[in-house]
Design an enzyme around this catalytic site. Structure first.
Site, mmCIF file in Angstrom:
data_model
loop_
_atom_site.group_PDB
_atom_site.id
_atom_site.type_symbol
_atom_site.label_atom_id
_atom_site.label_comp_id
_atom_site.label_asym_id
_atom_site.label_seq_id
_atom_site.Cartn_x
_atom_site.Cartn_y
_atom_site.Cartn_z
ATOM 1 N N HIS A 261 -113.475 45.703 35.147
ATOM 2 C CA HIS A 261 -113.410 44.443 34.420
ATOM 3 C C HIS A 261 -112.945 44.703 32.984
ATOM 4 C CE1 HIS A 261 -116.467 42.428 37.195
ATOM 5 N NE2 HIS A 261 -116.811 43.702 37.370
ATOM 6 N N GLU B 173 -117.274 47.577 32.974
ATOM 7 C CA GLU B 173 -116.602 46.731 31.995
ATOM 8 C C GLU B 173 -115.938 47.614 30.952
ATOM 9 O OE1 GLU B 173 -116.443 43.398 31.915
ATOM 10 O OE2 GLU B 173 -118.153 42.685 33.133
ATOM 11 N N HIS C 298 -111.461 43.100 39.056
ATOM 12 C CA HIS C 298 -112.173 41.846 39.323
ATOM 13 C C HIS C 298 -111.211 40.803 39.885
ATOM 14 C CE1 HIS C 298 -115.497 38.926 37.655
ATOM 15 N NE2 HIS C 298 -115.483 38.993 38.966
ATOM 16 N N ASP D 85 -109.287 39.556 34.951
ATOM 17 C CA ASP D 85 -109.516 40.906 34.430
ATOM 18 C C ASP D 85 -109.494 41.951 35.547
ATOM 19 O OD1 ASP D 85 -112.054 39.673 35.246
ATOM 20 O OD2 ASP D 85 -113.037 41.439 34.443
HETATM 21 ZN ZN LIG Z 1 -114.793 40.607 35.344
#
Ligand SMILES: [Zn+2]
Length: 186
Positions: free
Chosen positions: A43, A125, A161, A171
């Site tokens: 992400h 992330e 994602h 993303d």
């Molecule tokens: Zn995401």
């Protein structure tokens, strides 16, 4: 917090990475048995949007985001979300949820006929956005983290994602360089 990229990472049997800064997120639960962790979901996130270096992401994942602090925060402060990992612009690694637990990063999602990707995935992330490149230090840490996850879990799929929630999520975005990680056979 380390400000140098973590080039050698290990994940223990409890699902915790080292070196990493640990910050517990309450937004997690048990993975439904029997579930093998075989997917990594990549992400991007930045809070406020497209701004780096602040505390917003950590606040979001710990349900401490102040809705008064930024107009966007007012929209998202109620969300109960998390990710296993965050890689900051410096390459520093933070962990919020044990990899053995289910973090809440993917939302409504499906991959190759399997739904609820949170059940069987690890979420990473990258502090970043859809409008500019990621930092070299982030790729260094990401490569090491993927390697460590592959040592601990039977990873079969490394996806974005946007791959598992197309039309809903964009993303990690057009600036994420897939060539810089070893993408799996899917
Ligand atoms: Zn995401």
């Amino acid at each position: 917090m380390s400000h140098t990229p973590a080039s050698a990472i290990q994940i223990d049997t409890a699902g915790l990475a080292s070196p990493a800064q640990w910050l517990l997120s309450p937004n997690q639960d048990e993975r439904p048995p029997p579930t093998e962790v075989d997917m990594i979901v990549i992400h991007n996130i930045s809070l406020p949007p497209n701004q780096y270096g602040g505390q917003g992401i950590m606040q979001l994942f710990t349900n401490q985001l102040d809705p008064q602090e930024h107009p966007y925060y007012a929209e998202i402060a109620h969300l109960k979300v998390s990710s296993h990992f965050l890689i900051r612009r410096t390459g520093a690694l933070l962990q919020f949820v044990s990899c053995n637990q289910r973090a809440w990063h993917a939302g409504l999602s499906q991959w190759q006929g399997r739904e609820r990707c949170n059940d069987f995935s690890v979420g990473i992330e990258l502090e970043g956005s859809d409008i500019e490149a990621f930092e070299d230090a982030q790729y260094v840490t990401l490569q090491a983290l993927i390697h460590a996850l592959q040592q601990r879990y039977p990873i079969q799929h490394i996806v974005g994602h946007s791959d598992i929630a197309p039309g809903r999520k964009t993303d990690p975005g057009p600036f994420f360089d897939w060539q810089r990680i070893s993408r799996s056979t899917d």
